[in-house]
Write an enzyme that holds these catalytic residues in place. Structure first.
Site, PDB file in Angstrom:
ATOM      1  N   ASN A  18       0.835  -1.200   0.000  1.00 42.92           N
ATOM      2  CA  ASN A  18       0.000   0.000   0.000  1.00 42.92           C
ATOM      3  C   ASN A  18       0.868   1.248   0.000  1.00 42.92           C
ATOM      4  O   ASN A  18       1.967   1.264   0.553  1.00 42.92           O
ATOM      5  CB  ASN A  18      -0.949  -0.023   1.205  1.00 42.92           C
ATOM      6  CG  ASN A  18      -0.369   0.683   2.413  1.00 42.92           C
ATOM      7  OD1 ASN A  18      -0.422   1.919   2.517  1.00 42.92           O
ATOM      8  ND2 ASN A  18       0.208  -0.085   3.337  1.00 42.92           N
ATOM      9  N   PHE A  51      -1.755   8.292   4.251  1.00 45.70           N
ATOM     10  CA  PHE A  51      -2.513   8.910   5.343  1.00 45.70           C
ATOM     11  C   PHE A  51      -3.782   9.595   4.858  1.00 45.70           C
ATOM     12  O   PHE A  51      -4.125  10.708   5.270  1.00 45.70           O
ATOM     13  CB  PHE A  51      -1.655   9.933   6.104  1.00 45.70           C
ATOM     14  CG  PHE A  51      -0.589   9.345   6.988  1.00 45.70           C
ATOM     15  CD1 PHE A  51      -0.446   7.983   7.140  1.00 45.70           C
ATOM     16  CD2 PHE A  51       0.291  10.173   7.674  1.00 45.70           C
ATOM     17  CE1 PHE A  51       0.542   7.447   7.954  1.00 45.70           C
ATOM     18  CE2 PHE A  51       1.278   9.653   8.490  1.00 45.70           C
ATOM     19  CZ  PHE A  51       1.417   8.282   8.637  1.00 45.70           C
ATOM     20  N   SER A  74       5.538   5.054   8.676  1.00 52.63           N
ATOM     21  CA  SER A  74       4.943   4.742   7.379  1.00 52.63           C
ATOM     22  C   SER A  74       5.894   5.179   6.270  1.00 52.63           C
ATOM     23  O   SER A  74       6.443   6.279   6.314  1.00 52.63           O
ATOM     24  CB  SER A  74       3.605   5.466   7.209  1.00 52.63           C
ATOM     25  OG  SER A  74       3.162   5.357   5.867  1.00 52.63           O
ATOM     26  N   LYS A  93       4.968   3.386  17.065  1.00 52.50           N
ATOM     27  CA  LYS A  93       5.002   2.327  16.059  1.00 52.50           C
ATOM     28  C   LYS A  93       6.280   2.439  15.247  1.00 52.50           C
ATOM     29  O   LYS A  93       6.594   3.515  14.730  1.00 52.50           O
ATOM     30  CB  LYS A  93       3.783   2.419  15.134  1.00 52.50           C
ATOM     31  CG  LYS A  93       3.636   1.224  14.190  1.00 52.50           C
ATOM     32  CD  LYS A  93       2.277   1.210  13.529  1.00 52.50           C
ATOM     33  CE  LYS A  93       2.042  -0.094  12.769  1.00 52.50           C
ATOM     34  NZ  LYS A  93       0.682  -0.177  12.212  1.00 52.50           N
ATOM     35  N   ASN A 130       4.970   5.915   3.305  1.00 54.56           N
ATOM     36  CA  ASN A 130       4.168   6.523   2.243  1.00 54.56           C
ATOM     37  C   ASN A 130       3.961   8.029   2.368  1.00 54.56           C
ATOM     38  O   ASN A 130       3.263   8.627   1.566  1.00 54.56           O
ATOM     39  CB  ASN A 130       2.810   5.819   2.175  1.00 54.56           C
ATOM     40  CG  ASN A 130       2.958   4.341   1.905  1.00 54.56           C
ATOM     41  OD1 ASN A 130       3.737   3.934   1.047  1.00 54.56           O
ATOM     42  ND2 ASN A 130       2.242   3.516   2.658  1.00 54.56           N
ATOM     43  N   THR A 131       4.553   8.638   3.395  1.00 54.63           N
ATOM     44  CA  THR A 131       4.579  10.093   3.509  1.00 54.63           C
ATOM     45  C   THR A 131       6.038  10.521   3.391  1.00 54.63           C
ATOM     46  O   THR A 131       6.863  10.108   4.220  1.00 54.63           O
ATOM     47  CB  THR A 131       3.999  10.565   4.852  1.00 54.63           C
ATOM     48  OG1 THR A 131       2.611  10.220   4.918  1.00 54.63           O
ATOM     49  CG2 THR A 131       4.142  12.070   5.009  1.00 54.63           C
ATOM     50  N   ASN A 144       5.518  -1.801  11.561  1.00 55.93           N
ATOM     51  CA  ASN A 144       4.793  -1.246  10.418  1.00 55.93           C
ATOM     52  C   ASN A 144       5.144  -2.054   9.172  1.00 55.93           C
ATOM     53  O   ASN A 144       5.750  -3.113   9.258  1.00 55.93           O
ATOM     54  CB  ASN A 144       5.176   0.235  10.248  1.00 55.93           C
ATOM     55  CG  ASN A 144       4.046   1.065   9.671  1.00 55.93           C
ATOM     56  OD1 ASN A 144       3.322   0.629   8.783  1.00 55.93           O
ATOM     57  ND2 ASN A 144       3.885   2.281  10.164  1.00 55.93           N
TER      58      ASN A 144
END
Length: 388
Positions: free
Chosen positions: A115, A119, A217, A261, A219-220, A290
């Protein structure tokens, strides 16, 4: 039965199916009889799996990781499926659409997902209001159940009513624990990230039972840089200060457990830094782990992976690395820091592996997609036969 349904669902885009399935579940659970039937079929009934952690009572050790119910839309439905706790989010101060679609991909050969959601969420104010309304509804339902149960019982023998909106009264089972996973908006520079975490923390303080700070994460852009010790200290120590300010004897509000996390891609030195910092500022626990940016030892072809592109990998390929990190933290701290294990949990054996490594609780996400609505009941049944 679910194997057949999964084959059909996997014919459609992953994110579209996710929303369709949960909205159908929501529609069904809007009818009391159907909701009760779903809970009877899927919710574990063994109260012996209840455990206390962070001063909270979890009805069972199986939770749903952040990212599945980002906007607190499906709490009633997830409770009916038997989850002991649900982590909503990741929530950011301002609403954001996330990355361009498609951004969620299945890797069936590896029992995995990739993925790059980014966010996407409705923003902390909307989510906080939704949580407050859900809590109020839970409290009202619990009090109606109590009133019904008390019919014909003399007043002196009746259990007391509750006014605590954080502990909705229910008769048949303990309440669902809610975690709030918080992050920063994409447009917020890293030097100002602490402000975003503060906004989310204050807005959700009365709405969730515990917090998870998400700096892991992939993805940011630049987010993982916040895992460095100095950046983490600034964010977490500030939240601990606010935590004491928000609570107090005048209001009877208690500090909320704060967890961090972490990514499975951290080096041993980085994990040691996290441990040192967690002990220094008295974090309540860690969530490990994560998603990973690694693509090693996958059965999915390189061509397929290149077509998918960037994103965090979750599911079976992360299982061993996640367990290694849980075990490392547990041994390094002599169990001083509680760990919620997340990564590659599909079966009771997977959960036992994490608990044996030192985890206090476990979370599923990708496993839920592949194993279906009975995953909590199946894991809890397996744990009941040989409780760690």
């Amino acid at each position: 039965m679910y194997n057949l349904l999964r084959r059909l669902l996997f014919c459609f885009p992953t994110e579209t199916v996710h929303h369709f399935s949960m909205n159908m579940m929501k529609l069904g659970c809007s009818v009391g009889a159907i909701r009760k039937s779903i809970a009877t079929q899927f919710a574990p009934s063994n109260g012996a799996l209840s455990r206390e952690l962070f001063g909270l009572q979890f009805k069972n050790p199986v939770g749903l990781a952040a990212g599945f119910d980002k906007n607190a839309l499906y709490l009633t439905e997830l409770e009916a499926l038997g989850f002991g706790f649900v982590e909503i989010g990741t929530v950011t101060p301002k609403p954001q659409a996330g990355n361009e679609k498609p951004r969620l991909f299945r890797l069936p050969k590896d029992k995995a997902l990739i993925n790059r959601m980014g966010f996407n969420n409705d923003g902390v104010n909307v989510v906080a209001q939704r949580l407050k309304e859900w809590r109020e509804k839970q409290l009202a339902t619990g009090n109606r159940q109590l009133a019904s149960r008390n019919e014909g019982i003399p007043n002196s023998n009746r259990p007391a009513q509750t006014e605590d909106t954080h502990s909705p009264l229910t008769i048949d089972h303990s309440r669902l624990i809610i975690g709030g996973n918080i992050g920063k908006n994409k447009v917020t520079p890293n030097e100002d990230a602490w402000k975003d975490y503060e906004i989310c923390f204050r807005a959700l303080f009365d709405c969730v039972d515990y917090f998870v700070v998400n700096v892991s994460s992939p993805n940011t852009p630049g987010l993982r840089e916040l895992q460095e010790k100095d950046s983490l200290r600034k964010i977490l120590s500030h939240l601990q200060t606010i935590n004491q300010q928000e609570s107090g004897t005048e209001t009877d509000r208690k500090p909320k457990p704060i967890l961090l996390k972490i990514a499975p891609d951290l080096t041993p030195q980085q994990i040691d830094d996290v441990i040192d910092l967690a002990l220094e500022i008295k974090l309540d626990g860690l969530v490990a782990t994560n998603t990973t940016i690694s693509r090693e030892q996958l059965h999915t072809t390189d061509a397929e992976l290149q077509a998918i592109g960037a994103g965090g990998l979750s599911g079976a390929p992360v299982r061993l690395r996640s367990t290694e990190i849980v075990k490392y933290i547990h041994q390094k701290t002599n169990g001083q820091i509680p760990v919620i294990a997340s990564g590659g949990i599909f079966t009771a054996e997977d959960a036992k592996e994490k608990l044996a490594a030192g985890a206090s609780l476990v979370q599923v996400w990708t496993g839920f997609v592949y194993e279906g609505p009975a995953i909590v009941k199946n894991i809890c049944s397996g744990l009941s036969t040989n409780r760690p």
